[in-house]
Motif scaffolding. Structure first.
Motif, short mmCIF file in Angstrom:
data_model
loop_
_atom_site.label_atom_id
_atom_site.label_comp_id
_atom_site.label_asym_id
_atom_site.label_seq_id
_atom_site.Cartn_x
_atom_site.Cartn_y
_atom_site.Cartn_z
N UNK A 207 0.82 -1.21 0.00
CA UNK A 207 0.00 0.00 0.00
C UNK A 207 0.86 1.26 0.00
N UNK A 208 1.90 1.26 0.84
CA UNK A 208 2.80 2.41 0.90
C UNK A 208 3.50 2.61 -0.44
N UNK A 209 3.98 1.53 -1.02
CA UNK A 209 4.71 1.64 -2.29
C UNK A 209 3.80 2.11 -3.43
N UNK A 210 2.56 1.68 -3.42
CA UNK A 210 1.65 2.12 -4.48
C UNK A 210 1.41 3.62 -4.41
N UNK A 211 1.53 4.19 -3.21
CA UNK A 211 1.36 5.64 -3.03
C UNK A 211 2.60 6.42 -3.48
N UNK A 212 3.79 5.88 -3.16
CA UNK A 212 5.00 6.68 -3.34
C UNK A 212 5.79 6.37 -4.61
N UNK A 213 5.66 5.16 -5.16
CA UNK A 213 6.47 4.82 -6.34
C UNK A 213 6.23 5.78 -7.50
N UNK A 214 4.99 6.15 -7.83
CA UNK A 214 4.81 7.10 -8.94
C UNK A 214 5.54 8.41 -8.71
N UNK A 215 5.62 8.84 -7.45
CA UNK A 215 6.31 10.10 -7.13
C UNK A 215 7.80 9.97 -7.42
N UNK A 216 8.41 8.86 -6.97
CA UNK A 216 9.85 8.69 -7.16
C UNK A 216 10.20 8.37 -8.61
N UNK A 217 9.33 7.66 -9.29
CA UNK A 217 9.58 7.40 -10.71
C UNK A 217 9.60 8.70 -11.49
N UNK A 218 8.70 9.61 -11.16
CA UNK A 218 8.64 10.90 -11.86
C UNK A 218 9.84 11.77 -11.52
N UNK A 219 10.22 11.80 -10.25
CA UNK A 219 11.30 12.70 -9.83
C UNK A 219 12.69 12.17 -10.19
N UNK A 220 12.85 10.85 -10.23
CA UNK A 220 14.17 10.26 -10.47
C UNK A 220 14.34 9.72 -11.89
N UNK A 221 13.26 9.69 -12.67
CA UNK A 221 13.35 9.24 -14.05
C UNK A 221 13.65 7.77 -14.21
#
Length: 490
Positions: A207-221
């Motif tokens: 659940x935590x990863x589903x919330x944050x992974x899109x954020x880090x994928x966008x910011x870190x490419x």
């Protein structure tokens, strides 16, 4: 030796184990595990390599090229609740006796990343945090943090706790590992991470990863590929009473998790060329990650360099070339490995094994295992040794222990395929004569429990091992909640 009944044998099989392995465990309870015999501490220039600044730069510069085409995975043991992190808070809540750890916690309360969440929760419950502090009602504060009906930190895994506050952005250890993975374990923009978690906590991680992974994928490419596994029930060990007879709970044989050494099976299941291993709680905020990223790349690049040489040597020997002397000279001059090996066949057997490069930090009094030369049947080998594996009644062994200059921060890079590209069966390279026996209790009764050879101790005893000194700045574990108040976590 205990004779198992048909019912007990059925219980063993239902647990995924087999009767002969359980019989071996009972034998180990009776005989105990032999102490390791230290030959000498591994020190700088004698088992531990200290890379020059120039060498570090060269390894880092060559890392992207040498890792091309290799499948990289970051392996993070993350099971277990954070209960021990809050030991002193639990004791205070239970006894009403204010201890030094709780005093330290209260005095630094505003500096914890979970401060605002705790404050808001208390407000919802009708309390003002400042009022509780003024009235010294610390018990209400600690209970709100720990209790399952509050923030639940007493039962959550470390990976999901608020560790860092970076300019108002609250980050958990699992997020810090996402960032780390993007910085040194990315292959063509794909980052693979594997977390070992308990069954009860996996959904919370997902659940935590589903919330944050899109954020880090966008910011870190990058793109993340995250997988999970649990410690296998089949690796659990049987519990015995103080007379070494199997213990039963409600008529069933009692089994207990066998420590982090059981995770060797999880590691063995991974399909990867290079595996980074690091504990869940050894993370820092982004502005302090540079040393970690630099040395992880350097360690991996050193491993790939050794692997490249080793694979070439093995191919040449397989083709009948006599390069025995050349290989021994290269191992000595390039990697500091002095071998007392009699012929090419022995050399082939030595090289055809899993490889690990382990970061070691200078001893600063932190608890944990250390690097030593350990006497073997024929030669001394490099091992990571826990104090419990050393005979503390032997003055000579204690003297060697006291000369130790480094300790193990759990900073490993592993090569688990052979020169033909086939995976090693890692279970074949474990020293089954090592392990730990500890005393526990269940329902008020004393019992003994057994841990398998530790993942980076006996479980990797027969690997090719390279120890490299890494800076203390790469080691920032959180063993107690107050460790989060250290400058490296602020």
């Amino acid at each position: 030796m205990h004779a198992f009944s048909a019912t007990e044998e059925a219980q063993i099989l239902a647990h995924g184990a087999n009767v002969s392995s359980i019989e071996n465990q009972l034998k180990n309870f009776s005989t105990g595990f032999p102490f390791l015999e230290l030959d000498r501490p591994a020190t700088q220039g004698d088992g531990i390599t200290k890379l020059t600044t120039e060498q570090v730069d060269q390894f880092v510069a060559s890392y992207d090229r040498s890792s091309t085409g290799k499948k990289l995975v970051k392996f993070v043991p993350a099971s277990g609740a954070a209960t021990r992190m809050f030991k002193e808070l639990f004791e205070y809540v239970a006894t009403d006796e204010l201890n030094s750890g709780t005093q330290h916690f209260i005095s630094g309360l505003e500096n914890f990343a979970f401060y605002e969440e705790l404050k808001n929760y208390l407000q919802v419950q009708g309390y003002e945090l400042d009022d509780l502090l003024d009235s010294k009602n610390y018990k209400a504060i600690a209970s709100a943090l720990l209790d399952e009906n509050g923030l639940g930190y007493g039962k959550l895994p470390k990976g999901l706790l608020a560790f860092h506050n970076e300019k108002g952005v609250i980050k958990t250890p699992i997020e810090e590992h996402l960032v780390e993975g993007a910085k040194y374990a990315s292959q063509n923009g794909l980052v693979r991470l594997h977390f070992t978690v308990s069954t009860e906590h996996q959904q919370k991680f997902e659940s935590k990863l589903s919330d944050v992974i899109p954020i880090y994928e966008a910011s870190l490419g990058v793109k993340y590929e995250v997988s999970f596994s649990q410690q296998k029930k089949s690796t659990d060990t049987i519990a015995v009473d103080l007379a070494n007879a199997p213990v039963k709970d409600n008529g069933h044989l009692l089994f207990r998790p066998a420590g982090h050494g059981a995770l060797l099976e999880n590691l063995n299941d991974l399909d990867a060329d290079v595996i980074f291993v690091k504990n869940i709680d050894n993370v820092v905020p982004d502005h302090l990650k540079e040393d970690t990223i630099t040395y992880k790349k350097a360690l991996a690049s050193l491993l790939l360099s050794f692997q490249n040489d080793s694979f070439s040597w093995q191919e040449r020997m397989a083709n009948g070339e006599d390069c025995y002397v050349e290989i021994l000279d290269s191992l000595r001059s390039k990697y500091g490995i002095e071998l007392n090996i009699g012929d090419s066949n022995e050399l082939k057997n030595y090289l055809n094994r899993p490889i690990r490069v382990c970061g070691m930090v200078e001893n600063t009094g932190e608890p944990g295992g250390g690097p030593f030369w350990v006497k073997g049947e024929h030669v001394a080998t490099l091992q990571i040794v826990e104090t419990a594996q050393i005979d503390m009644n032997n003055d000579e062994q204690v003297a060697i222990l006291k000369k130790s200059s480094h300790f193990n921060p759990v900073d490993l890079v592993c090569g688990v395929k052979n020169f033909e590209g086939k995976k090693f069966d890692l279970l074949q390279y474990r020293d089954n004569k090592t392990g730990f026996i500890t005393q526990k209790s269940k329902n008020g009764h004393d019992l003994k429990a057994m841990e398998l050879p530790g993942l980076w101790n006996g479980a990797m005893a027969d690997w090719i091992t390279l120890f490299v000194e890494v800076p203390i700045s790469t080691f920032n574990p959180v063993k107690t909640v107050n460790d989060l108040l250290k400058p490296t976590h602020q």
